[in-house]
Design a protein around this motif. Structure first.
Motif, PDB file in Angstrom:
ATOM      1  N   ILE A  48       0.870  -1.174   0.000  1.00  0.00           N
ATOM      2  CA  ILE A  48       0.000   0.000   0.000  1.00  0.00           C
ATOM      3  C   ILE A  48       0.906   1.223   0.000  1.00  0.00           C
ATOM      4  N   TYR A  49       0.660   2.162  -0.885  1.00  0.00           N
ATOM      5  CA  TYR A  49       1.538   3.326  -1.006  1.00  0.00           C
ATOM      6  C   TYR A  49       0.709   4.572  -1.280  1.00  0.00           C
ATOM      7  N   TRP A  50       1.257   5.716  -0.924  1.00  0.00           N
ATOM      8  CA  TRP A  50       0.515   6.969  -0.974  1.00  0.00           C
ATOM      9  C   TRP A  50       1.501   8.133  -0.955  1.00  0.00           C
ATOM     10  N   ALA A  51       0.988   9.356  -1.098  1.00  0.00           N
ATOM     11  CA  ALA A  51       1.842  10.549  -1.066  1.00  0.00           C
ATOM     12  C   ALA A  51       1.610  11.319   0.227  1.00  0.00           C
ATOM     13  N   THR A  52       2.696  11.764   0.834  1.00  0.00           N
ATOM     14  CA  THR A  52       2.628  12.557   2.071  1.00  0.00           C
ATOM     15  C   THR A  52       3.642  13.694   2.018  1.00  0.00           C
ATOM     16  N   THR A  53       3.246  14.832   2.568  1.00  0.00           N
ATOM     17  CA  THR A  53       4.180  15.917   2.861  1.00  0.00           C
ATOM     18  C   THR A  53       4.494  15.883   4.348  1.00  0.00           C
ATOM     19  N   ILE A  54       5.773  15.843   4.695  1.00  0.00           N
ATOM     20  CA  ILE A  54       6.201  15.906   6.094  1.00  0.00           C
ATOM     21  C   ILE A  54       6.904  17.243   6.300  1.00  0.00           C
ATOM     22  N   LYS A  55       6.446  17.988   7.267  1.00  0.00           N
ATOM     23  CA  LYS A  55       6.998  19.318   7.519  1.00  0.00           C
ATOM     24  C   LYS A  55       8.512  19.256   7.720  1.00  0.00           C
ATOM     25  N   GLY A  56       9.242  20.093   6.971  1.00  0.00           N
ATOM     26  CA  GLY A  56      10.687  20.168   7.116  1.00  0.00           C
ATOM     27  C   GLY A  56      11.456  19.100   6.379  1.00  0.00           C
ATOM     28  N   ARG A  57      10.760  18.112   5.840  1.00  0.00           N
ATOM     29  CA  ARG A  57      11.422  17.041   5.100  1.00  0.00           C
ATOM     30  C   ARG A  57      11.515  17.413   3.624  1.00  0.00           C
ATOM     31  N   PHE A  58      12.615  17.144   2.994  1.00  0.00           N
ATOM     32  CA  PHE A  58      12.825  17.470   1.585  1.00  0.00           C
ATOM     33  C   PHE A  58      12.517  18.947   1.292  1.00  0.00           C
ATOM     34  N   PRO A  59      13.147  19.876   2.022  1.00  0.00           N
ATOM     35  CA  PRO A  59      12.858  21.298   1.786  1.00  0.00           C
ATOM     36  C   PRO A  59      13.121  21.687   0.339  1.00  0.00           C
ATOM     37  N   ASN A  60      12.193  22.440  -0.197  1.00  0.00           N
ATOM     38  CA  ASN A  60      12.261  22.830  -1.600  1.00  0.00           C
ATOM     39  C   ASN A  60      11.551  24.167  -1.756  1.00  0.00           C
ATOM     40  N   PRO A  61      12.226  25.193  -2.238  1.00  0.00           N
ATOM     41  CA  PRO A  61      11.588  26.508  -2.386  1.00  0.00           C
ATOM     42  C   PRO A  61      10.316  26.466  -3.217  1.00  0.00           C
ATOM     43  N   ASP A  62      10.257  25.555  -4.180  1.00  0.00           N
ATOM     44  CA  ASP A  62       9.082  25.459  -5.035  1.00  0.00           C
ATOM     45  C   ASP A  62       7.829  25.138  -4.238  1.00  0.00           C
ATOM     46  N   SER A  63       7.983  24.371  -3.141  1.00  0.00           N
ATOM     47  CA  SER A  63       6.825  23.942  -2.369  1.00  0.00           C
ATOM     48  C   SER A  63       6.139  25.103  -1.656  1.00  0.00           C
ATOM     49  N   LEU A  64       6.844  26.220  -1.506  1.00  0.00           N
ATOM     50  CA  LEU A  64       6.259  27.361  -0.816  1.00  0.00           C
ATOM     51  C   LEU A  64       5.101  27.977  -1.605  1.00  0.00           C
ATOM     52  N   SER A  65       5.038  27.681  -2.895  1.00  0.00           N
ATOM     53  CA  SER A  65       4.022  28.304  -3.738  1.00  0.00           C
ATOM     54  C   SER A  65       2.670  27.598  -3.683  1.00  0.00           C
ATOM     55  N   GLU A  66       2.624  26.381  -3.128  1.00  0.00           N
ATOM     56  CA  GLU A  66       1.364  25.646  -3.062  1.00  0.00           C
ATOM     57  C   GLU A  66       1.145  25.105  -1.649  1.00  0.00           C
ATOM     58  N   SER A  67       0.898  26.032  -0.739  1.00  0.00           N
ATOM     59  CA  SER A  67       0.602  25.690   0.661  1.00  0.00           C
ATOM     60  C   SER A  67       1.701  24.884   1.319  1.00  0.00           C
ATOM     61  N   GLY A  68       2.910  24.954   0.774  1.00  0.00           N
ATOM     62  CA  GLY A  68       4.033  24.264   1.385  1.00  0.00           C
ATOM     63  C   GLY A  68       4.071  22.769   1.153  1.00  0.00           C
ATOM     64  N   TYR A  69       3.227  22.254   0.271  1.00  0.00           N
ATOM     65  CA  TYR A  69       3.250  20.823   0.008  1.00  0.00           C
ATOM     66  C   TYR A  69       4.502  20.435  -0.787  1.00  0.00           C
ATOM     67  N   ASN A  70       5.090  19.311  -0.373  1.00  0.00           N
ATOM     68  CA  ASN A  70       6.267  18.782  -1.063  1.00  0.00           C
ATOM     69  C   ASN A  70       6.262  17.268  -0.854  1.00  0.00           C
ATOM     70  N   HIS A  71       5.463  16.583  -1.654  1.00  0.00           N
ATOM     71  CA  HIS A  71       5.180  15.167  -1.437  1.00  0.00           C
ATOM     72  C   HIS A  71       6.299  14.241  -1.884  1.00  0.00           C
ATOM     73  N   ARG A  72       6.358  13.104  -1.186  1.00  0.00           N
ATOM     74  CA  ARG A  72       7.105  11.945  -1.634  1.00  0.00           C
ATOM     75  C   ARG A  72       6.185  10.729  -1.438  1.00  0.00           C
ATOM     76  N   ILE A  73       6.568   9.603  -2.027  1.00  0.00           N
ATOM     77  CA  ILE A  73       5.737   8.401  -1.958  1.00  0.00           C
ATOM     78  C   ILE A  73       6.252   7.475  -0.854  1.00  0.00           C
ATOM     79  N   TYR A  74       5.356   7.052   0.032  1.00  0.00           N
ATOM     80  CA  TYR A  74       5.673   6.177   1.159  1.00  0.00           C
ATOM     81  C   TYR A  74       4.888   4.873   1.038  1.00  0.00           C
ATOM     82  N   TYR A  75       5.293   3.852   1.812  1.00  0.00           N
ATOM     83  CA  TYR A  75       4.589   2.576   1.689  1.00  0.00           C
ATOM     84  C   TYR A  75       4.650   1.740   2.960  1.00  0.00           C
ATOM     85  N   VAL A  76       3.712   0.792   3.035  1.00  0.00           N
ATOM     86  CA  VAL A  76       3.751  -0.324   3.984  1.00  0.00           C
ATOM     87  C   VAL A  76       3.438  -1.581   3.189  1.00  0.00           C
TER      88      VAL A  76
END
Length: 314
Positions: A141-169
């Motif tokens: 099972i996998y999905w996208a999550t934004t974790i605060k402070g993880r993978f900082p990217n200036p681009d993410s500041l333009s869309e509510s600070g979202y900066n997703h990566r894919i996680y799984y169990v």
């Protein structure tokens, strides 16, 4: 002689009808509006023309999370014969919805799987999917999550600070799950992953969320194992529009990728025989009005008949 010909024609007709009855059908699970009314289903026999079931009303009302939504549904048929479904149950939660069904009509009690409960900075869990690995007999099972402070990217500041990566169990029984791990980090904001087996490899289709310079398109990555590592993604496979929520259909040796042209408020599709050269077939598809993205999976014609019969009774 005429009797023999008549018997042969009758036999051919019966055989043809049997072949039609035994032919697989395709089901598209999706949501509408904000996902507040739940699960919608449409079927197709050719992968192009889709007909909504139950008058395009909901098959299952969402019951979990404070938001009680059922967005981005993903259904697969498990090795146990059951249909397993996960979905986005909230805009801002650390879990995803889960339920199972033997027939897409009757459903188990809905659960929230707290897949990101150990990440205090997790802002969301969006667009979950399930893929089964026949070799290990394991579901991922996998999905996208934004974790605060993880993978900082200036681009993410333009869309509510979202900066997703894919996680799984992973799980073998949907009762116990491995600890959550990072599945895919292509170096940029990514979401809406869907993974399908292709021989001895696995193919990931996903959305590049980059806004500066604008991407908002579908790309592909490959892996030898379901849990990765996945390759560096190739160039975009979709056109000059914003696309999200890809789902695949492999039919007659052709790959069809459906996706939501969400800014245009319509659906698109592309087709390829080699996963390299793509043809836009958006003009050939027919989908229910107002469909939002979900996933496609196979069912039998008998299963489809039972669903149609059950909805006719209602």
């Amino acid at each position: 002689m005429k009797k023999v010909l008549l018997i042969l024609l009758l036999a051919l007709n019966l055989y043809s009808n049997a072949q039609t009855r035994n032919k697989d059908a395709y089901m598209f699970c999706y949501f509408k509006n904000n996902g507040q009314d739940g699960l919608h289903l449409a079927y197709s026999t050719d992968g192009l023309k889709w007909t909504a079931l139950k008058g395009d009303s909901s098959f299952l009302t969402p019951m979990v999370s404070k938001d009680k939504l059922m967005r981005d549904p993903c259904i697969i048929r498990g090795a146990d014969g059951l249909f397993h479904m996960v979905w986005t149950d909230s805009w801002a939660d650390r879990g995803i919805g889960y339920a199972s069904s033997p027939d897409l009509i009757h459903w188990s009690q809905q659960q929230q799987l707290p897949v990101m409960e150990n990440e205090a900075g997790a802002r969301n869990c969006w667009a979950p999917e399930i893929t089964y690995d026949k070799t290990s007999k394991t579901y991922m099972i996998y999905w996208a999550t934004t974790i605060k402070g993880r993978f900082p990217n200036p681009d993410s500041l333009s869309e509510s600070g979202y900066n997703h990566r894919i996680y799984y169990v992973t799980t073998t029984d949907f009762k116990t799950f491995t600890p959550t791990k990072l599945l895919f980090d292509p170096g940029f904001n990514s979401i809406d992953a869907t993974i399908v087996p292709d021989g001895k490899r696995f193919i990931m289709f996903f959305k590049d969320e980059t806004l500066h310079p604008v991407q908002k398109n579908i790309k592909i990555a490959y892996a030898d194992k379901l849990t990765g590592p996945y390759s560096k993604p190739g160039e975009k496979i979709t056109g000059n529009y914003w696309a999200e929520g890809p789902t695949t259909l492999h039919i007659d040796n052709k790959w069809i990728i459906y996706f939501d042209k969400y800014r245009d408020h319509k659906y698109g599709a592309i087709m390829s025989t080699d996963l390299k050269n793509w043809t836009d077939i958006s003009g050939q598809i027919q989908l229910p009005i107002g469909i939002r993205h979900g996933t496609i999976f196979k069912i039998t014609s008998d299963e489809l008949d039972k669903i149609i019969q059950s909805t006719d009774k209602n």
